[in-house]
Design a protein around this motif. Sequence first.
Motif, PDB file in Angstrom:
ATOM      1  N   ARG A  51       0.729  -1.235  -0.017  1.00 36.22           N
ATOM      2  CA  ARG A  51      -0.139  -0.082  -0.005  1.00 36.22           C
ATOM      3  C   ARG A  51       0.985   1.136  -0.021  1.00 36.22           C
ATOM      4  O   ARG A  51       0.488   2.223  -0.353  1.00 36.22           O
ATOM      5  CB  ARG A  51      -0.904   0.187   1.183  1.00 36.22           C
ATOM      6  CG  ARG A  51      -1.962  -1.053   0.956  1.00 36.22           C
ATOM      7  CD  ARG A  51      -2.886  -0.885  -0.026  1.00 36.22           C
ATOM      8  NE  ARG A  51      -3.841   0.551   0.323  1.00 36.22           N
ATOM      9  CZ  ARG A  51      -4.775   1.001  -0.481  1.00 36.22           C
ATOM     10  NH1 ARG A  51      -4.439   0.712  -1.696  1.00 36.22           N
ATOM     11  NH2 ARG A  51      -5.240   2.006  -0.089  1.00 36.22           N
ATOM     12  N   ASN A  52       1.972   1.185   0.297  1.00 31.43           N
ATOM     13  CA  ASN A  52       3.014   2.240   0.291  1.00 31.43           C
ATOM     14  C   ASN A  52       3.790   2.395  -0.684  1.00 31.43           C
ATOM     15  O   ASN A  52       4.678   3.165  -0.897  1.00 31.43           O
ATOM     16  CB  ASN A  52       3.998   2.227   1.678  1.00 31.43           C
ATOM     17  CG  ASN A  52       3.388   2.309   2.904  1.00 31.43           C
ATOM     18  OD1 ASN A  52       2.323   3.239   3.307  1.00 31.43           O
ATOM     19  ND2 ASN A  52       3.701   1.558   3.973  1.00 31.43           N
ATOM     20  N   LEU A  92      -9.681   7.201 -16.034  1.00 30.26           N
ATOM     21  CA  LEU A  92      -9.561   6.027 -15.283  1.00 30.26           C
ATOM     22  C   LEU A  92      -9.717   5.537 -13.919  1.00 30.26           C
ATOM     23  O   LEU A  92      -9.524   4.506 -13.487  1.00 30.26           O
ATOM     24  CB  LEU A  92      -7.738   5.879 -15.391  1.00 30.26           C
ATOM     25  CG  LEU A  92      -7.203   5.435 -16.760  1.00 30.26           C
ATOM     26  CD1 LEU A  92      -5.786   5.862 -16.802  1.00 30.26           C
ATOM     27  CD2 LEU A  92      -7.690   4.609 -17.684  1.00 30.26           C
ATOM     28  N   GLY A  93     -10.515   6.699 -13.172  1.00 23.94           N
ATOM     29  CA  GLY A  93     -10.842   6.368 -11.917  1.00 23.94           C
ATOM     30  C   GLY A  93      -9.778   6.400 -10.902  1.00 23.94           C
ATOM     31  O   GLY A  93      -9.903   5.862  -9.853  1.00 23.94           O
ATOM     32  N   GLN A  94      -8.365   7.020 -11.082  1.00 20.77           N
ATOM     33  CA  GLN A  94      -7.353   6.693 -10.274  1.00 20.77           C
ATOM     34  C   GLN A  94      -6.937   8.286  -9.754  1.00 20.77           C
ATOM     35  O   GLN A  94      -7.134   9.317 -10.636  1.00 20.77           O
ATOM     36  CB  GLN A  94      -6.143   6.173 -10.787  1.00 20.77           C
ATOM     37  CG  GLN A  94      -6.479   4.593 -11.114  1.00 20.77           C
ATOM     38  CD  GLN A  94      -5.370   3.941 -10.892  1.00 20.77           C
ATOM     39  OE1 GLN A  94      -4.318   4.122 -11.219  1.00 20.77           O
ATOM     40  NE2 GLN A  94      -5.638   2.740 -10.140  1.00 20.77           N
ATOM     41  N   THR A 112      -9.026   3.819  -4.618  1.00 17.85           N
ATOM     42  CA  THR A 112     -10.133   2.906  -4.139  1.00 17.85           C
ATOM     43  C   THR A 112     -10.528   2.016  -5.317  1.00 17.85           C
ATOM     44  O   THR A 112     -10.291   2.264  -6.364  1.00 17.85           O
ATOM     45  CB  THR A 112     -11.284   4.018  -4.009  1.00 17.85           C
ATOM     46  OG1 THR A 112     -11.666   4.736  -5.094  1.00 17.85           O
ATOM     47  CG2 THR A 112     -10.734   5.020  -2.716  1.00 17.85           C
ATOM     48  N   ILE A 113     -11.374   0.945  -4.875  1.00 10.70           N
ATOM     49  CA  ILE A 113     -11.684   0.209  -5.593  1.00 10.70           C
ATOM     50  C   ILE A 113     -12.737   0.710  -6.753  1.00 10.70           C
ATOM     51  O   ILE A 113     -13.739   1.395  -6.025  1.00 10.70           O
ATOM     52  CB  ILE A 113     -12.642  -1.158  -4.835  1.00 10.70           C
ATOM     53  CG1 ILE A 113     -11.323  -2.021  -3.980  1.00 10.70           C
ATOM     54  CG2 ILE A 113     -13.135  -2.130  -5.785  1.00 10.70           C
ATOM     55  CD1 ILE A 113     -12.100  -2.826  -3.254  1.00 10.70           C
ATOM     56  N   MET A 119      -8.806  -3.377  -8.145  1.00 13.66           N
ATOM     57  CA  MET A 119      -8.355  -3.320  -7.058  1.00 13.66           C
ATOM     58  C   MET A 119      -7.600  -2.102  -6.573  1.00 13.66           C
ATOM     59  O   MET A 119      -7.459  -1.083  -7.652  1.00 13.66           O
ATOM     60  CB  MET A 119      -6.838  -4.190  -7.351  1.00 13.66           C
ATOM     61  CG  MET A 119      -7.198  -5.924  -7.507  1.00 13.66           C
ATOM     62  SD  MET A 119      -5.705  -6.882  -7.966  1.00 13.66           S
ATOM     63  CE  MET A 119      -4.249  -5.742  -7.821  1.00 13.66           C
ATOM     64  N   PRO A 120      -7.485  -1.604  -5.282  1.00 18.14           N
ATOM     65  CA  PRO A 120      -6.937  -0.326  -5.158  1.00 18.14           C
ATOM     66  C   PRO A 120      -5.633  -0.168  -5.137  1.00 18.14           C
ATOM     67  O   PRO A 120      -4.832  -0.232  -4.246  1.00 18.14           O
ATOM     68  CB  PRO A 120      -7.591  -0.233  -3.665  1.00 18.14           C
ATOM     69  CG  PRO A 120      -7.623  -1.689  -2.951  1.00 18.14           C
ATOM     70  CD  PRO A 120      -7.904  -2.394  -4.271  1.00 18.14           C
ATOM     71  N   VAL A 121      -4.875  -0.311  -6.329  1.00 18.41           N
ATOM     72  CA  VAL A 121      -3.746  -0.101  -6.778  1.00 18.41           C
ATOM     73  C   VAL A 121      -3.497   0.749  -7.902  1.00 18.41           C
ATOM     74  O   VAL A 121      -4.481   0.762  -8.871  1.00 18.41           O
ATOM     75  CB  VAL A 121      -2.905  -1.670  -6.934  1.00 18.41           C
ATOM     76  CG1 VAL A 121      -3.795  -2.166  -8.174  1.00 18.41           C
ATOM     77  CG2 VAL A 121      -1.570  -1.621  -6.902  1.00 18.41           C
TER      78      VAL A 121
END
Length: 156
Positions: A51-52, A92-94, A112-113, A119-121
């Motif tokens: 996550r970091n 893209l929703g990011q 976020t999902i 995936m939240p990446v």
Amino acid sequence: MPRGPPTSVLVPQAVTSAPAGSNCCSSYCPPECPCEWTDWIDVTYPNASDRNSGDYETFDNILANNPSWVCTKVENISCRAEKFPDIPIENLGQKVQCSIDTGLICNNKDQTIGGIIPMPVCLNYQISVCCTPNTPDCLSTTTTHTTTGPPSSTTS
């Protein structure tokens, strides 16, 4: 080797774009310092299990990975997702920062999902920058062009 502008351009708070088929910043660069678009640059890859982590196509990372990379002054930038090159990054929703000051920054922890991936990446991003070449004439030339307005995308 000069080429036309990349297909997607997003520069938060400083929107600059060039007409298709033109030099990337011909109206801002004097003839002795023609600006050129770089090839697509991708020096980092997001770690999905951390996550970091994230994707950091920053000018510092580019220089650390390629010490011979030279860009006297970034005049324009284009950012795209590697797997979705024809979709503007704002669609893209990011949460992604793409700027002529730092390059591209995407933090996994800010995602976020939803959007284009489940995936939240961060997606893996690439950047292309329009640079003033590193020559003596160009090092002494200072040009600034900023058009303020909302982030936008130019797709051809």
